[in-house]
Design a protein around this motif. Structure first.
Motif, mmCIF file in Angstrom:
data_model
loop_
_atom_site.group_PDB
_atom_site.id
_atom_site.type_symbol
_atom_site.label_atom_id
_atom_site.label_comp_id
_atom_site.label_asym_id
_atom_site.label_seq_id
_atom_site.Cartn_x
_atom_site.Cartn_y
_atom_site.Cartn_z
ATOM 1 N N ARG A 60 -0.923 1.831 -6.799
ATOM 2 C CA ARG A 60 -2.258 2.317 -6.454
ATOM 3 C C ARG A 60 -3.194 2.295 -7.641
ATOM 4 O O ARG A 60 -4.334 1.926 -7.535
ATOM 5 C CB ARG A 60 -2.193 3.744 -5.957
ATOM 6 N N VAL A 62 -9.604 3.935 -7.120
ATOM 7 C CA VAL A 62 -8.593 4.958 -6.896
ATOM 8 C C VAL A 62 -8.416 5.799 -8.144
ATOM 9 O O VAL A 62 -8.241 6.990 -8.083
ATOM 10 C CB VAL A 62 -7.244 4.326 -6.488
ATOM 11 N N ARG A 63 -8.509 5.159 -9.274
ATOM 12 C CA ARG A 63 -8.309 5.939 -10.486
ATOM 13 C C ARG A 63 -9.639 6.454 -11.012
ATOM 14 O O ARG A 63 -10.544 5.721 -11.224
ATOM 15 C CB ARG A 63 -7.673 5.055 -11.553
ATOM 16 N N ARG A 88 -5.375 -0.747 -8.639
ATOM 17 C CA ARG A 88 -6.377 -1.299 -7.742
ATOM 18 C C ARG A 88 -7.774 -1.301 -8.336
ATOM 19 O O ARG A 88 -8.678 -1.882 -7.799
ATOM 20 C CB ARG A 88 -6.395 -0.510 -6.433
ATOM 21 N N ARG A 89 -7.944 -0.624 -9.437
ATOM 22 C CA ARG A 89 -9.294 -0.622 -9.992
ATOM 23 C C ARG A 89 -9.619 -2.002 -10.535
ATOM 24 O O ARG A 89 -8.751 -2.722 -11.030
ATOM 25 C CB ARG A 89 -9.405 0.414 -11.100
ATOM 26 N N ASP A 120 0.816 -1.214 0.000
ATOM 27 C CA ASP A 120 0.000 0.000 0.000
ATOM 28 C C ASP A 120 0.848 1.262 0.000
ATOM 29 O O ASP A 120 0.343 2.359 -0.224
ATOM 30 C CB ASP A 120 -0.927 0.009 1.222
ATOM 31 N N LEU A 121 2.155 1.119 0.259
ATOM 32 C CA LEU A 121 3.025 2.297 0.267
ATOM 33 C C LEU A 121 3.729 2.506 -1.070
ATOM 34 O O LEU A 121 4.560 3.390 -1.206
ATOM 35 C CB LEU A 121 4.072 2.181 1.390
ATOM 36 N N TYR A 148 3.305 3.860 -4.538
ATOM 37 C CA TYR A 148 2.393 4.727 -5.296
ATOM 38 C C TYR A 148 2.022 4.120 -6.641
ATOM 39 O O TYR A 148 0.862 4.151 -7.047
ATOM 40 C CB TYR A 148 3.067 6.082 -5.511
#
Lengths: 139, 241
Positions: free
Chosen positions: B221, B240-241, B224-225, B215-216, B218
């Motif tokens: 991220r 997220v996007r 994640r969709r 999760d750290l 970037y």
């Protein structure tokens, strides 16, 4: 920010301190890619000083500041290992303080942004068209 | 002992050109603050501080490349882009360069704009373009992530080196007889080798962080969709996007 993330930051910082404080003494002392490219055409003596020829590096002039930590050593500390290591430790802490401080000051202070749930979720509707926009390739 | 200087020193590029790049770097950093602010939350801010400190540390670790008498060191643009995104990432590299110029006598203060342009702006931008592309086409596995980090880091180093060559063409203080091919060739060749080191360091670091705290990272991220639904645990968050 949750405790676990702070734990990660502290752990990472310890690794950085170890690298800059100890491992840095194993670093190669040869000129880096830029420096060596600028020395092409010149000859260097055993000390690494330019001794002849003609190259861009000869135009190098004094640094404006210098200072007690110039060239990644601590002025007055004769022991090379200690000097390099100490300067590295100071540099890591200074960089963390400066970068972390500035980032903390300018951070976005939305309602629980990035701190809710678990996976760093952000408020819905607030996120569209944000990630990856520099690439211009988002979706 | 050889004085350690890793960045452009005073006197290498003339004043006016350095000033133009200082203005450019300042403008670019301002944009990065404005855009990066949206990414910077309570969690990313300390992480970004760590990334800057880590880059400072690893830049001290000059490694030998397979050319006698030449070393290389991390630039960090790709690493920063992977871990904290392009905008904040560029700022991380810039902070490192500012600390090095002001406190460690490395890189002229008057040359700061040139150094920031090459390593913070060009290096990070090139890296992030590749990261965004590669993460879409490569499998979403540690290997895919590692290859993305490696390739983007390698290319970013060569791009940053070429940035210097352009600057030297504009304001180099030694007359190379209008022939930059020699300098460009040397810079490209050496930095291709340095890029391999940069790639290995970046891939190792990013894959390690992804293993401990995905999760750290970037760059992960955006994945994640719910697309092809490969990683349920991560996909569950979505949007997220």
């Amino acid at each position: 920010m949750r405790k676990r993330s702070w734990g990660f930051v502290v752990g990472g910082l310890l690794v950085a301190l170890l690298l800059a404080g100890v491992v840095s003494n194993l670093a190669s002392s040869h000129p880096d890619g830029l420096d060596s490219s600028l020395r092409e055409g010149c000859t260097v003596d055993a000390e690494g000083e330019i001794s002849g020829g003609s190259c861009p590096a000869q135009r190098e002039t004094e640094h404006e500041v210098g200072g007690p930590l110039a060239d990644y050593g601590v002025a007055g500390v004769d022991n090379d290992l200690l000097s390099t290591g100490l300067s590295g430790v100071v540099g890591v802490l200074l960089t963390f303080a400066l970068a972390g401080g500035v980032f903390w000051l300018v951070r976005r202070r939305g309602p629980e942004a990035g701190d809710s749930a678990d996976q760093g979720s952000t408020p819905p509707g607030d996120t569209a068209d944000r990630r990856g926009t520099p690439a211009g390739t988002a979706s | 002992m050889e004085a350690l200087a890793m960045h452009i020193s005073n006197g290498i590029i003339d004043g006016p050109v350095a000033a133009v790049f200082a203005a450019f770097a300042l403008a670019a950093m301002t944009i990065c603050v404005l855009r990066g602010r949206r990414d910077l939350d309570d969690r990313l801010a300390p992480m970004a501080g760590l990334v800057a400190a880590f880059i400072f540390a690893v830049q001290m670790l000059n490694f030998p490349i397979f050319t006698a008498g030449v070393s290389g060191h991390l630039l960090g643009g790709a690493l920063a882009a992977m871990l904290v995104g392009p905008w904040v990432g560029a700022l991380c590299v810039a902070v490192v360069l500012i600390v090095q110029a002001l406190v460690f006598g490395d890189g002229g203060v008057a040359m700061l704009g040139l150094n920031i342009t090459n390593m913070a702006v060009l290096g990070t931008a090139a890296a992030y373009l590749l990261i965004a592309l590669l993460l879409r086409v490569l499998p979403r596995t540690p290997a895919g992530l590692g290859v993305t980090a490696f390739v983007s880091a390698l290319v970013s180093v060569v791009v940053a080196a070429m940035g210097f060559v352009v600057q030297y063409r504009l304001g180099g203080t030694t007359d190379l007889g209008g022939n930059l091919t020699g300098l460009a060739g040397t810079m490209a060749g050496v930095h291709l080798l340095i890029g391999i080191g940069e790639g290995l360091i970046t891939a190792t670091t990013v894959v390690t962080v992804a293993k401990v705290r995905p999760d750290l990272v970037y760059a992960l991220r955006g994945l994640r969709r719910p697309a092809h639904a490969p990683a349920p645990a991560v996909e569950a968050v979505g949007g997220v996007r």
